[in-house]
Motif scaffolding. Structure first.
Motif, PDB file in Angstrom:
ATOM      1  N   MET A 216       3.256  -1.481   3.117  1.00 36.12           N
ATOM      2  CA  MET A 216       2.879  -2.698   3.833  1.00 36.12           C
ATOM      3  C   MET A 216       2.068  -3.574   2.874  1.00 36.12           C
ATOM      4  O   MET A 216       1.280  -3.291   2.056  1.00 36.12           O
ATOM      5  CB  MET A 216       1.768  -1.991   5.010  1.00 36.12           C
ATOM      6  CG  MET A 216       2.330  -1.008   5.756  1.00 36.12           C
ATOM      7  SD  MET A 216       3.357  -1.830   7.190  1.00 36.12           S
ATOM      8  CE  MET A 216       2.396  -2.641   8.020  1.00 36.12           C
ATOM      9  N   THR A 217       2.299  -4.871   3.263  1.00 35.82           N
ATOM     10  CA  THR A 217       1.680  -5.980   2.234  1.00 35.82           C
ATOM     11  C   THR A 217       0.467  -6.364   3.180  1.00 35.82           C
ATOM     12  O   THR A 217       0.391  -6.037   4.616  1.00 35.82           O
ATOM     13  CB  THR A 217       2.774  -7.290   2.140  1.00 35.82           C
ATOM     14  OG1 THR A 217       3.017  -7.700   3.663  1.00 35.82           O
ATOM     15  CG2 THR A 217       3.937  -6.757   1.440  1.00 35.82           C
ATOM     16  N   PRO A 218      -0.253  -7.066   2.523  1.00 38.21           N
ATOM     17  CA  PRO A 218      -1.445  -7.659   3.361  1.00 38.21           C
ATOM     18  C   PRO A 218      -1.327  -8.614   4.430  1.00 38.21           C
ATOM     19  O   PRO A 218      -1.668  -8.509   5.610  1.00 38.21           O
ATOM     20  CB  PRO A 218      -2.264  -8.346   2.330  1.00 38.21           C
ATOM     21  CG  PRO A 218      -1.868  -7.852   1.075  1.00 38.21           C
ATOM     22  CD  PRO A 218      -0.601  -7.369   1.145  1.00 38.21           C
TER      23      PRO A 218
ATOM     24  N   ASP B  25       0.875  -1.259   0.102  1.00 39.45           N
ATOM     25  CA  ASP B  25      -0.069  -0.106  -0.090  1.00 39.45           C
ATOM     26  C   ASP B  25       0.856   1.367   0.015  1.00 39.45           C
ATOM     27  O   ASP B  25       2.065   1.070  -0.212  1.00 39.45           O
ATOM     28  CB  ASP B  25      -0.813  -0.074   1.030  1.00 39.45           C
ATOM     29  CG  ASP B  25      -0.353  -0.117   2.565  1.00 39.45           C
ATOM     30  OD1 ASP B  25       1.016   0.278   2.853  1.00 39.45           O
ATOM     31  OD2 ASP B  25      -1.061  -0.343   3.676  1.00 39.45           O
TER      32      ASP B  25
ATOM     33  N   TYR C 253       8.792  -4.910   7.644  1.00 38.16           N
ATOM     34  CA  TYR C 253       8.136  -3.550   7.822  1.00 38.16           C
ATOM     35  C   TYR C 253       9.117  -2.655   7.289  1.00 38.16           C
ATOM     36  O   TYR C 253      10.353  -2.968   7.465  1.00 38.16           O
ATOM     37  CB  TYR C 253       7.814  -3.354   9.106  1.00 38.16           C
ATOM     38  CG  TYR C 253       6.432  -3.970   9.714  1.00 38.16           C
ATOM     39  CD1 TYR C 253       5.193  -3.438   9.545  1.00 38.16           C
ATOM     40  CD2 TYR C 253       6.433  -5.257  10.063  1.00 38.16           C
ATOM     41  CE1 TYR C 253       4.206  -4.019   9.987  1.00 38.16           C
ATOM     42  CE2 TYR C 253       5.415  -5.879  10.647  1.00 38.16           C
ATOM     43  CZ  TYR C 253       4.072  -5.442  10.705  1.00 38.16           C
ATOM     44  OH  TYR C 253       2.970  -5.787  10.810  1.00 38.16           O
TER      45      TYR C 253
ATOM     46  N   THR D 151      -0.334  -7.825  12.314  1.00 42.96           N
ATOM     47  CA  THR D 151      -0.547  -6.783  13.394  1.00 42.96           C
ATOM     48  C   THR D 151      -1.881  -6.850  14.081  1.00 42.96           C
ATOM     49  O   THR D 151      -2.143  -6.612  15.298  1.00 42.96           O
ATOM     50  CB  THR D 151      -0.423  -5.555  13.116  1.00 42.96           C
ATOM     51  OG1 THR D 151      -1.219  -5.163  12.172  1.00 42.96           O
ATOM     52  CG2 THR D 151       1.007  -5.355  12.486  1.00 42.96           C
ATOM     53  N   GLN D 152      -2.811  -7.265  13.352  1.00 45.57           N
ATOM     54  CA  GLN D 152      -4.508  -7.553  13.744  1.00 45.57           C
ATOM     55  C   GLN D 152      -4.705  -9.049  14.312  1.00 45.57           C
ATOM     56  O   GLN D 152      -5.625  -9.052  15.170  1.00 45.57           O
ATOM     57  CB  GLN D 152      -5.385  -7.287  12.714  1.00 45.57           C
ATOM     58  CG  GLN D 152      -5.272  -5.765  12.277  1.00 45.57           C
ATOM     59  CD  GLN D 152      -5.268  -4.679  13.174  1.00 45.57           C
ATOM     60  OE1 GLN D 152      -6.474  -4.741  14.071  1.00 45.57           O
ATOM     61  NE2 GLN D 152      -4.417  -3.784  13.274  1.00 45.57           N
TER      62      GLN D 152
ATOM     63  N   ILE E  85      -0.208  -6.407   7.387  1.00 46.98           N
ATOM     64  CA  ILE E  85      -1.389  -5.823   8.147  1.00 46.98           C
ATOM     65  C   ILE E  85      -2.125  -6.747   8.903  1.00 46.98           C
ATOM     66  O   ILE E  85      -2.614  -6.757  10.252  1.00 46.98           O
ATOM     67  CB  ILE E  85      -1.990  -4.994   7.121  1.00 46.98           C
ATOM     68  CG1 ILE E  85      -1.180  -3.849   6.531  1.00 46.98           C
ATOM     69  CG2 ILE E  85      -3.515  -4.537   7.830  1.00 46.98           C
ATOM     70  CD1 ILE E  85      -1.903  -3.525   5.130  1.00 46.98           C
ATOM     71  N   ALA E  86      -2.382  -7.759   8.251  1.00 47.54           N
ATOM     72  CA  ALA E  86      -3.117  -9.048   8.876  1.00 47.54           C
ATOM     73  C   ALA E  86      -2.288  -9.490  10.379  1.00 47.54           C
ATOM     74  O   ALA E  86      -3.035  -9.884  11.212  1.00 47.54           O
ATOM     75  CB  ALA E  86      -3.461 -10.140   7.830  1.00 47.54           C
TER      76      ALA E  86
ATOM     77  N   CYS F 217      -4.006 -14.900   7.588  1.00 49.84           N
ATOM     78  CA  CYS F 217      -2.522 -14.806   7.307  1.00 49.84           C
ATOM     79  C   CYS F 217      -2.337 -16.406   6.685  1.00 49.84           C
ATOM     80  O   CYS F 217      -1.436 -16.471   5.709  1.00 49.84           O
ATOM     81  CB  CYS F 217      -1.647 -14.773   8.716  1.00 49.84           C
ATOM     82  SG  CYS F 217      -1.582 -13.003   9.192  1.00 49.84           S
TER      83      CYS F 217
END
Length: 171
Positions: A24-26, A20, A53, A32-33, A29-30, A39
């Motif tokens: 950051m790649t998907p 993005d 990162y 971290t959540q 991002i996923a 994932c």
């Protein structure tokens, strides 16, 4: 975390490691959540578990460990992520620092973790006595704490003994 939609996009050829505007790649991002299923889907479609990162240099595994998302960390490890990729900001070291006991246990049981002095250092610095005890039980050298801190090691040992006695005979 919209796994169904992501799966459809990936089936149609979407770039699994697309970045993005923050680089950051998907997967990053996923992780971290704590979206372990998401994932796993990304990793099954070839996402690189070692992508770092842009700012911190940590991996998706490190992000999962920092967040205490042990099931996400396990999903990333099962896809081939290297638990020993980095010493200073390793997943184990970060989980110790944040006090995520279940994540520390998961990481220690996954594969052979190389001796990481930063894990012991971070656990002691964050006053996570239970994690320090677990690391010692897994063969980590308690003297490593003294190498990083310039205070009396016998004082720290006394605190751990006192905590052990308190656990054995609660009030």
């Amino acid at each position: 975390g919209e796994t169904r939609i992501a799966n459809e996009l990936l089936q149609r050829g979407a770039n699994v490691d697309m970045v993005d505007n923050m680089s950051m790649t998907p997967l990053l991002i996923a992780s971290t959540q704590g979206y372990s299923e998401f994932c796993s889907l990304l990793l099954a479609h070839g996402s690189d578990p070692e992508i770092k990162y842009p700012v911190t240099g940590g991996t998706a595994l490190t992000a999962a460990a920092i967040g205490g998302h042990h099931s996400t960390a396990l999903a990333i490890i099962s896809a081939g992520a290297d638990i020993n990729l980095e010493e200073r900001n390793s997943p184990l070291s970060m989980a110790c620092q944040e006090g995520h006991l279940s994540t520390v246990l998961s990481l220690l049981q996954c594969q052979e973790v190389k001796a990481q002095s930063s894990a012991m250092n971070n656990a002691a610095k964050a006053n996570k006595a239970a994690i320090v005890d677990i690391l010692i039980d897994h063969g980590y050298d308690p003297e490593m704490v003294r190498l990083f801190f310039h205070f009396n090691f016998s004082f720290l040992t006394s605190i751990f003994r006192m905590l052990a006695c308190m656990e054995e005979s609660p009030l």
